[in-house]
Write a protein that holds these residues in place. Structure first.
Motif, short mmCIF file in Angstrom:
data_model
loop_
_atom_site.label_atom_id
_atom_site.label_comp_id
_atom_site.label_asym_id
_atom_site.label_seq_id
_atom_site.Cartn_x
_atom_site.Cartn_y
_atom_site.Cartn_z
N GLY A 63 2.46 -9.88 -42.85
CA GLY A 63 2.43 -9.70 -44.30
C GLY A 63 1.51 -8.59 -44.74
O GLY A 63 0.94 -8.61 -45.82
N TYR A 90 11.17 -15.56 -51.41
CA TYR A 90 10.20 -15.19 -50.39
C TYR A 90 10.10 -16.33 -49.39
O TYR A 90 9.98 -17.48 -49.78
N ASN A 143 1.08 -7.03 -48.18
CA ASN A 143 0.29 -7.70 -49.22
C ASN A 143 -1.19 -7.35 -49.04
O ASN A 143 -2.03 -8.23 -48.89
#
Length: 127
Positions: free
Chosen positions: A33, A60, A36
């Motif tokens: 991820g 998501y 992010n």
């Protein structure tokens, strides 16, 4: 040096680097991820742990078994929830601080909100 807000001063990867300098490195534990980068919530495995992080609307979803030291940078949104098969083996880090989000339950936990504000409020409410 300008006015910096304390939370915004470090990226999620920098927070992780303070905990484990090898995280995300070529030989170190994987970090998922990474898009992010401004994540306020980081899930980090202390032990092997199956996790599923998904939004209520289904747009998501991230599912995998994390190995010890691996981490997921959770998107900053109020509607994501965690299911895990090993709550005791996971750390939840909000704004750089480990919060006791997964204590007090068994190993399997479902529908744990990963909204950073709710996690912080729950941590503050503990004696």
């Amino acid at each position: 040096g300008g006015v910096e807000d304390a939370e915004g001063a470090r990226t999620a990867l920098e927070v992780l680097a303070l905990i484990d300098p090898d995280a995300g490195g070529p030989q170190g534990p994987q970090v998922y991820g990474r898009d992010n980068a401004n994540a306020r919530v980081i899930l980090r495995a202390r032990e092997t742990a199956w996790i599923q992080v998904s939004s209520q609307g289904g747009d998501y979803a991230f599912t995998r078994t994390l190995q010890p030291g691996e981490a997921l940078l959770v998107p900053n949104r109020p509607d994501v929830e965690l299911w895990t098969g090993n709550a005791a083996g996971l750390e939840v880090i909000v704004d750089g601080v480990v919060v006791p989000a997964l204590t007090g339950g068994g190993l399997v936990r479902r529908h744990v909100s990963l909204d950073p504000d709710r996690l912080l409020a729950a941590a503050a409410a503990r004696p």
